[in-house]
Each structure stands twice: as C-alpha cells, then as structure tokens.
Scaffold this motif. Structure first.
Motif, short mmCIF file in Angstrom:
data_model
loop_
_atom_site.label_atom_id
_atom_site.label_comp_id
_atom_site.label_asym_id
_atom_site.label_seq_id
_atom_site.Cartn_x
_atom_site.Cartn_y
_atom_site.Cartn_z
N SER A 76 0.94 -1.14 -0.10
CA SER A 76 0.12 0.01 0.08
C SER A 76 0.93 1.22 -0.04
O SER A 76 0.35 2.27 -0.38
CB SER A 76 -0.87 -0.09 1.08
N ASP A 157 -8.76 -2.37 1.59
CA ASP A 157 -8.15 -1.26 0.47
C ASP A 157 -8.86 0.08 0.82
O ASP A 157 -9.71 0.11 1.80
CB ASP A 157 -8.47 -1.78 -0.99
N LYS A 159 -11.08 1.93 -0.58
CA LYS A 159 -12.58 1.99 -1.19
C LYS A 159 -13.28 1.38 0.11
O LYS A 159 -14.28 1.76 0.56
CB LYS A 159 -12.95 1.09 -2.37
N LYS A 212 -8.11 0.85 -10.35
CA LYS A 212 -6.97 1.26 -9.54
C LYS A 212 -7.27 3.11 -9.41
O LYS A 212 -7.02 3.76 -8.32
CB LYS A 212 -5.74 1.36 -10.35
N GLN A 215 -9.59 3.41 -6.51
CA GLN A 215 -8.95 3.23 -5.29
C GLN A 215 -8.14 4.32 -5.05
O GLN A 215 -8.24 4.82 -3.76
CB GLN A 215 -7.82 1.94 -5.37
N SER A 219 -8.47 7.09 -1.61
CA SER A 219 -7.28 7.06 -0.88
C SER A 219 -7.17 8.57 -0.57
O SER A 219 -6.96 9.47 0.33
CB SER A 219 -6.08 6.65 -1.60
#
Length: 228
Positions: A76, A157, A159, A212, A215, A219
């Motif tokens: 990550s 993750d 999300k 991606k 995500q 983030s």
C-alpha cells in the motif's frame, strides 16, 4: 545563484538532501521522452532501495505482524498512486525534464511519471551519498503515512475503508464516476471522480485501470477526511 540553481536548491531542501553531484539529480528528473540518457536506470535502483527501506521500517514498527500483513502494508505504501502523492507533496513535477509531447499532454501531473521520478530520485540520493542518508530521506518522505498505519487496516483497501468510515457515521456511500481515459491502448490512464454527499467532498484519482483509479480517488478522500 541563477534561477535554475535556485530552483534546484528549493527541490533539494524539500528532498532533504544536498547533492554533491547535481548531475545525478538532473538525470533523475529526466524522462525518457527527452531522448538519450534518462532516469530509467536510476528508477530501477530506487525501486529496490525504497522497497527495502519501507520493509525494514515496517519490520521494526510492527514486531508482532505476520509476513502477509507486512507485505500488504508495504504494498500500500510503495504502489504507484502512493508514490505519486509523495512526489506531489515534494512538488517534483515542477522540476521534471519532459519532451514536448509529454509536456503538452500533462506529463508533470501524470501519476505514473511522478511515481517513477520519485524512485529515480531515491536512487540518485543513494549513489550521491550512502544507504543511511537515503534511508533518512525516504523515511522523512513517508513519515506521516508510516505514523498513521495500523494492522487493523492492513487487509482493507481504500474503497473499503472509506465505505466503512461513512457507514459508521450514517453517511451516504460514495459515488464513483469515470471522467475520461487518456493514452494509447497499451498505456491508458483512467480518471475517476469520487463524490461524497455528507460530508460534501469531490476528489479525483487516476490509474492504469478504472479499479485502480477508483482506489486512488478513495485514498485521496480518506486523506482529505484525515483518516488516510
């Protein structure tokens, strides 16, 4: 000191390292679109050292964590969108040397280029100094992210974490919208917007796939909410 030297001095202060060989920094900022010598070899070196430094930091920070947990946390931190965010915080894009085509297409803001450049700069610092100096620079770049880590979120993750954060506060779930796709088929960049109703927030993320990009947007939303 001329403007170019002053520009370079500002970047070196942000990086936390004063180069004995300024040519190494210049090479680390030179994208392949310029032609000739570029940062690809330094990127190869920097990728390895950044992975090593982050892995070592996590090993000491989480003495009871299992190998799988450490691997997921490291992934990550060293993935492209995280590296690009660190590069933006250092304002690395302003200092990149790009070919005319990349400049016109927004290369200074492209996550993939920023991530590669950050790794190449790490490689340049390693060659210009030593492992310990490079370690201190990289740890400073990632300090806030390392401090905010917890094993509880290691398997989740961005999300999922954003959804749980909103659900825990009885807020509507986020909505993701594809804004556009740029680049050739083999090198596409997806741009996605993440919209929150409560609290009101709109952020964007980019990535080499829609997943991606979503995500990355999630983030960014977590960072704006102070829970990244």
């Amino acid at each position: 000191m001329n403007d170019r030297q002053a520009h370079s001095a500002r970047l070196q202060r942000a990086l936390g390292h004063s180069f004995s060989d300024p040519g190494l920094l210049d090479l680390a900022l030179t994208h392949r679109s310029v032609g000739g010598r570029n940062y690809e070899r330094l990127e190869f070196l920097g990728d390895s050292i950044v992975n090593h430094i982050i892995a070592e930091a996590l090993y000491h920070q989480f003495p009871k964590a299992r190998e799988g947990e450490l691997s997921r946390i490291r992934a990550s931190l060293v993935r492209g969108d995280t590296l690009a965010k660190v590069a933006r915080e250092l304002q690395l894009g302003e200092h990149l040397h790009l070919g005319p085509g990349e400049r016109k297409s927004g290369g200074r803001r492209r996550s993939s280029i920023l991530a590669d450049a950050l790794e190449s700069v790490a490689g340049a610092i390693l060659l210009d100094s030593d492992v310990e100096t490079c370690r201190q620079c990289v740890l400073n770049w990632f300090a806030q992210r390392l401090e905010g880590l917890s094993l509880e979120n290691a398997d989740k993750d961005a999300k999922t974490r954003l959804q749980e954060y909103l659900q825990g506060r009885n807020c509507p779930l986020p909505e993701y919208e594809l804004l556009g796709v740029q680049g050739e088929d083999h090198n596409q960049q997806f741009q996605v917007a993440c919209r929150l109703v409560k609290p009101t927030l709109v952020v964007e993320g980019s990535g080499s796939s829609r997943r991606k990009a979503e995500q990355a947007a999630a983030s960014s939303a977590l960072e704006h909410l102070g829970v990244a």
